[in-house]
Scaffold this motif. Structure first.
Motif, short mmCIF file in Angstrom:
data_model
loop_
_atom_site.label_atom_id
_atom_site.label_comp_id
_atom_site.label_asym_id
_atom_site.label_seq_id
_atom_site.Cartn_x
_atom_site.Cartn_y
_atom_site.Cartn_z
N HIS A 92 0.81 -1.21 0.00
CA HIS A 92 0.00 0.00 0.00
C HIS A 92 0.85 1.27 0.00
O HIS A 92 0.31 2.37 -0.11
N MET A 93 2.16 1.12 0.12
CA MET A 93 3.05 2.28 0.17
C MET A 93 3.74 2.49 -1.18
O MET A 93 3.99 1.54 -1.92
N THR A 94 4.10 3.74 -1.46
CA THR A 94 4.93 4.02 -2.63
C THR A 94 6.35 3.53 -2.37
O THR A 94 6.70 3.16 -1.23
N LEU A 95 7.16 3.55 -3.41
CA LEU A 95 8.54 3.12 -3.24
C LEU A 95 9.27 4.02 -2.25
O LEU A 95 10.04 3.55 -1.41
N SER A 96 9.05 5.33 -2.36
CA SER A 96 9.67 6.27 -1.41
C SER A 96 9.26 5.96 0.01
O SER A 96 10.09 5.97 0.94
N GLN A 97 7.99 5.68 0.20
CA GLN A 97 7.50 5.38 1.56
C GLN A 97 8.08 4.07 2.08
O GLN A 97 8.38 3.95 3.27
N ASN A 98 8.25 3.08 1.20
CA ASN A 98 8.87 1.82 1.61
C ASN A 98 10.30 2.04 2.10
O ASN A 98 10.70 1.50 3.13
N VAL A 99 11.06 2.83 1.34
CA VAL A 99 12.45 3.08 1.71
C VAL A 99 12.52 3.92 2.99
O VAL A 99 13.41 3.72 3.84
N ALA A 100 11.56 4.83 3.17
CA ALA A 100 11.57 5.72 4.33
C ALA A 100 11.13 5.04 5.61
O ALA A 100 11.43 5.52 6.71
N PHE A 101 10.42 3.93 5.50
CA PHE A 101 9.76 3.32 6.65
C PHE A 101 10.72 3.04 7.81
O PHE A 101 10.48 3.43 8.95
N GLY A 102 11.82 2.38 7.51
CA GLY A 102 12.78 2.06 8.58
C GLY A 102 13.42 3.29 9.18
O GLY A 102 13.70 3.32 10.39
N LEU A 103 13.66 4.30 8.38
CA LEU A 103 14.27 5.54 8.86
C LEU A 103 13.33 6.27 9.80
O LEU A 103 13.76 6.87 10.81
N GLU A 104 12.03 6.25 9.50
CA GLU A 104 11.04 6.86 10.38
C GLU A 104 11.01 6.16 11.73
O GLU A 104 10.93 6.80 12.78
N ASN A 105 11.09 4.84 11.71
CA ASN A 105 11.10 4.08 12.97
C ASN A 105 12.35 4.36 13.80
O ASN A 105 12.33 4.21 15.03
N LEU A 106 13.43 4.73 13.12
CA LEU A 106 14.66 5.07 13.84
C LEU A 106 14.65 6.51 14.34
O LEU A 106 15.59 6.93 15.03
N GLY A 107 13.62 7.28 14.00
CA GLY A 107 13.48 8.64 14.51
C GLY A 107 14.25 9.69 13.72
O GLY A 107 14.50 10.78 14.25
N TRP A 108 14.60 9.40 12.48
CA TRP A 108 15.29 10.40 11.67
C TRP A 108 14.34 11.57 11.39
O TRP A 108 13.12 11.38 11.27
N ASP A 109 14.88 12.79 11.24
CA ASP A 109 14.01 13.93 10.92
C ASP A 109 13.63 13.88 9.44
O ASP A 109 14.29 13.24 8.62
N LYS A 110 12.55 14.59 9.11
CA LYS A 110 11.94 14.47 7.78
C LYS A 110 12.89 14.90 6.66
O LYS A 110 12.94 14.27 5.60
N ALA A 111 13.62 15.97 6.87
CA ALA A 111 14.53 16.45 5.82
C ALA A 111 15.63 15.42 5.54
O ALA A 111 15.98 15.16 4.38
#
Length: 357
Positions: A92-111
């Motif tokens: 259900h996620m775009t490719l960008s969202q798939n790649v970003a998923f783990g980084l979001e869980n690690l608490g990286w900032d959006k930029a």
């Protein structure tokens, strides 16, 4: 200068009920190495990979990541990522969202996440597809996204569990080149699991051949192929001929044997060779036929052949044994040895190996 170890596996054993999957296995994986665990189904290679990832726990022994014991560290706290055979992308996620998923869980900032996602998609040549969903991609493209997602957090070690086995032959060959280039470009230690010998020989810095829950041999691809430690390794890696021979004399790294063709020859041997019966291993491509024959020479009958352009593969009969040989078609006429005919066969003594019977 000694190279630092990224992973150290020390005396690891694992049982699943009455089945012993691993038997006191020990080896090291070097920093920035493309390391492959190769073996048939049930040999323990995936169990070892899952232990490095944290999905299984050893019954005995330890696993260290850059000197730190990680057995009791949960998977999400290890700087280790895994690429699975099934890709495991979120549909259900775009490719960008798939790649970003783990980084979001690690608490990286959006930029920082946006920058890293763009960098990783570009690295795997998928930046033009950033807003697509996985269902809109080919198998090879999905594999690239799985790699980008696993590489995005900059893991210390990347684990790859037969990631190419679901791809067709041509795509698998292309992805082998991409994986090797990615490993060199990133400098990350890759630990690759496969049962495909050609994949292992093509990509690896070193290979650990596993069988019956143990390391049968560990070495560079050329060492594994040219100088197998035992019959299991010689049989599993590529094709080979096994001939019964009689050992007449042994030295530290050679044995003098009588072949089924009557010659007495001295050839390289594995360490544990005694007098009496043993096995001579020789690869089909090491046997030279007809006008290409050299070295130890004998005659054989041609039982069948397969013409494959640059090479012809032959099934021969000599000394009561069936032998496979490959002949390079050097001339325009190519395959000129007839089925049913008699052909000279030759090989250089150093191209054969004597193994324990």
């Amino acid at each position: 200068m000694n190279q630092q170890n990224a992973v150290e596996v020390n005396a690891v054993s694992k049982n699943f009920g009455s089945y012993q999957a691993l038997r006191s296995v020990s080896f090291n994986i070097r920093e920035n190495e493309f390391f492959t665990m190769l073996g048939p189904s049930g040999c323990g290679k995936t169990t070892l990979l899952r232990m490095m990832a944290g999905f299984e726990t050893p019954d005995t022994g330890s696993i260290r990541l850059h000197g730190r014991d990680i057995v009791d560290i949960p998977p999400h706290k290890r700087r280790v990522n895994t690429v699975f055979q099934s890709y495991a992308l979120f549909p259900h996620m775009t490719l960008s969202q798939n790649v970003a998923f783990g980084l979001e869980n690690l608490g990286w900032d959006k930029a920082k996440i946006r920058s890293r996602v763009g960098e990783m998609l570009e690295r795997v040549h998928m930046d033009a597809f950033a807003n697509r969903k996985p269902a809109q991609l080919s198998g090879g493209q999905r594999q690239r996204i799985a790699l980008a997602r696993a590489l995005a957090p900059d893991p210390e070690v990347l684990l790859l569990d037969e990631p190419l086995s679901a791809l067709d032959l041509k795509l698998r060959q292309a992805m082998r080149n991409e994986l090797r280039s990615l490993q060199r470009d990133t400098g990350i230690t890759f630990v690759f699991v496969t049962h495909d010998q050609e994949e292992a020989l093509d990509m690896s810095d070193r290979i650990a051949v596993l069988g019956s829950g143990e390391i049968q041999q560990l070495g560079a691809p050329s060492e594994i192929y040219e100088d197998p430690a035992n019959r299991f390794v010689a049989d599993f890696i590529g094709e080979t001929n096994f001939l019964d021979v009689e050992v007449l004399k042994t030295a530290s790294k050679t044995a003098t044997v009588r072949t089924p063709f009557g010659q007495v020859i001295t050839v390289p041997s594995t360490a544990a060779i005694g007098l009496g019966k043993a096995t001579l291993s020789i690869r089909p491509e090491k046997l030279n036929l007809g006008d290409q024959a050299e070295g130890i020479d004998f005659e054989a009958k041609v039982l069948s052949k397969q013409y494959l352009g640059g090479y012809t593969h032959y099934l021969l009969s000599a000394g009561g044994a069936e032998i496979r040989a490959s002949r390079r078609n050097a001339s325009r006429e190519g395959d000129v040895i007839p089925v049913g005919g008699i052909v000279n066969v030759g090989f250089v003594e150093t191209s054969a190996r004597v193994l324990a019977a």
